[in-house]
Design a protein around this motif. Sequence first.
Motif, PDB file in Angstrom:
ATOM      1  N   THR A  51       0.833  -1.207   0.000  1.00 48.78           N
ATOM      2  CA  THR A  51       0.000   0.000   0.000  1.00 48.78           C
ATOM      3  C   THR A  51       0.864   1.252   0.000  1.00 48.78           C
ATOM      4  OG1 THR A  51      -1.738  -1.185   1.181  1.00 48.78           O
ATOM      5  CG2 THR A  51      -1.847   1.218   1.205  1.00 48.78           C
ATOM      6  N   ARG A  52       1.898   1.274   0.837  1.00 50.08           N
ATOM      7  CA  ARG A  52       2.798   2.436   0.878  1.00 50.08           C
ATOM      8  C   ARG A  52       3.513   2.608  -0.456  1.00 50.08           C
ATOM      9  NH1 ARG A  52       6.359   3.292   5.894  1.00 50.08           N
ATOM     10  NH2 ARG A  52       6.476   5.270   4.810  1.00 50.08           N
ATOM     11  N   HIS A  53       3.933   1.498  -1.058  1.00 54.07           N
ATOM     12  CA  HIS A  53       4.600   1.560  -2.360  1.00 54.07           C
ATOM     13  C   HIS A  53       3.664   2.155  -3.407  1.00 54.07           C
ATOM     14  CE1 HIS A  53       7.030   0.460  -5.802  1.00 54.07           C
ATOM     15  NE2 HIS A  53       5.989  -0.200  -6.292  1.00 54.07           N
ATOM     16  N   LEU A  54       2.426   1.690  -3.442  1.00 54.30           N
ATOM     17  CA  LEU A  54       1.458   2.196  -4.418  1.00 54.30           C
ATOM     18  C   LEU A  54       1.122   3.659  -4.167  1.00 54.30           C
ATOM     19  CD1 LEU A  54      -0.924  -0.882  -4.690  1.00 54.30           C
ATOM     20  CD2 LEU A  54       0.781  -0.112  -6.366  1.00 54.30           C
ATOM     21  N   MET A  55       1.031   4.046  -2.901  1.00 50.20           N
ATOM     22  CA  MET A  55       0.733   5.445  -2.583  1.00 50.20           C
ATOM     23  C   MET A  55       1.903   6.352  -2.972  1.00 50.20           C
ATOM     24  SD  MET A  55      -1.312   5.070   1.003  1.00 50.20           S
ATOM     25  CE  MET A  55      -1.635   6.806   1.179  1.00 50.20           C
ATOM     26  N   ASN A  56       3.128   5.917  -2.731  1.00 49.89           N
ATOM     27  CA  ASN A  56       4.293   6.703  -3.117  1.00 49.89           C
ATOM     28  C   ASN A  56       4.400   6.817  -4.634  1.00 49.89           C
ATOM     29  OD1 ASN A  56       5.085   7.233  -0.504  1.00 49.89           O
ATOM     30  ND2 ASN A  56       6.409   5.451  -0.378  1.00 49.89           N
ATOM     31  N   ARG A  57       4.113   5.738  -5.326  1.00 49.96           N
ATOM     32  CA  ARG A  57       4.145   5.760  -6.791  1.00 49.96           C
ATOM     33  C   ARG A  57       3.071   6.692  -7.351  1.00 49.96           C
ATOM     34  NH1 ARG A  57       3.542   0.267 -10.040  1.00 49.96           N
ATOM     35  NH2 ARG A  57       1.377   0.866 -10.005  1.00 49.96           N
ATOM     36  N   ARG A  58       1.952   6.746  -6.677  1.00 52.16           N
ATOM     37  CA  ARG A  58       0.843   7.608  -7.113  1.00 52.16           C
ATOM     38  C   ARG A  58       1.198   9.085  -6.938  1.00 52.16           C
ATOM     39  NH1 ARG A  58      -4.991   7.243  -4.269  1.00 52.16           N
ATOM     40  NH2 ARG A  58      -6.239   7.357  -6.158  1.00 52.16           N
ATOM     41  N   LYS A  59       1.957   9.408  -5.889  1.00 55.39           N
ATOM     42  CA  LYS A  59       2.341  10.798  -5.646  1.00 55.39           C
ATOM     43  C   LYS A  59       3.307  11.324  -6.696  1.00 55.39           C
ATOM     44  CE  LYS A  59       1.730  10.814  -0.663  1.00 55.39           C
ATOM     45  NZ  LYS A  59       2.411  10.929   0.643  1.00 55.39           N
ATOM     46  N   LYS A  60       4.129  10.441  -7.251  1.00 57.44           N
ATOM     47  CA  LYS A  60       5.141  10.873  -8.225  1.00 57.44           C
ATOM     48  C   LYS A  60       4.564  11.167  -9.560  1.00 57.44           C
ATOM     49  CE  LYS A  60       8.850   8.408  -6.012  1.00 57.44           C
ATOM     50  NZ  LYS A  60       9.835   7.365  -6.094  1.00 57.44           N
TER      51      LYS A  60
END
Length: 119
Positions: A110-119
């Motif tokens: 979830t954190r990985h997907l959220m960080n990828r979404r922010k970029k």
Amino acid sequence: MKIICQIAIIFTICWISQIVEAILPFPFPASVIGMVLLLILLLVRVLKVDHIREKSDFLLSNMAFFFIPAGVSIINYFDILASNLIPLLIICFVSTLLTFAVTAYAVRLTRHLMNRRKK
């Protein structure tokens, strides 16, 4: 009158889930059917949260009361549990470790997907 309507809605969903359980050709818990039915009704907005809020809050706040019969039933089968103590402890230990691992992986994903979404 509002409380009676909320109780009627909850009991109607429970009653319908009992009927569905009896109709199904395979065993499936009516309580799960009721929760799925309630979720569907809420998602399609046939039922609003405000329609059942007070009674569901009451039931959730007193949930421990509903586990008393299950706890008492364990005492009835104490001899069976005692004879299988080691396998039960192993199952509890392994399932706890698996739950921790899956939860950690889900949080990491979830954190990985959220960080990828922010970029």
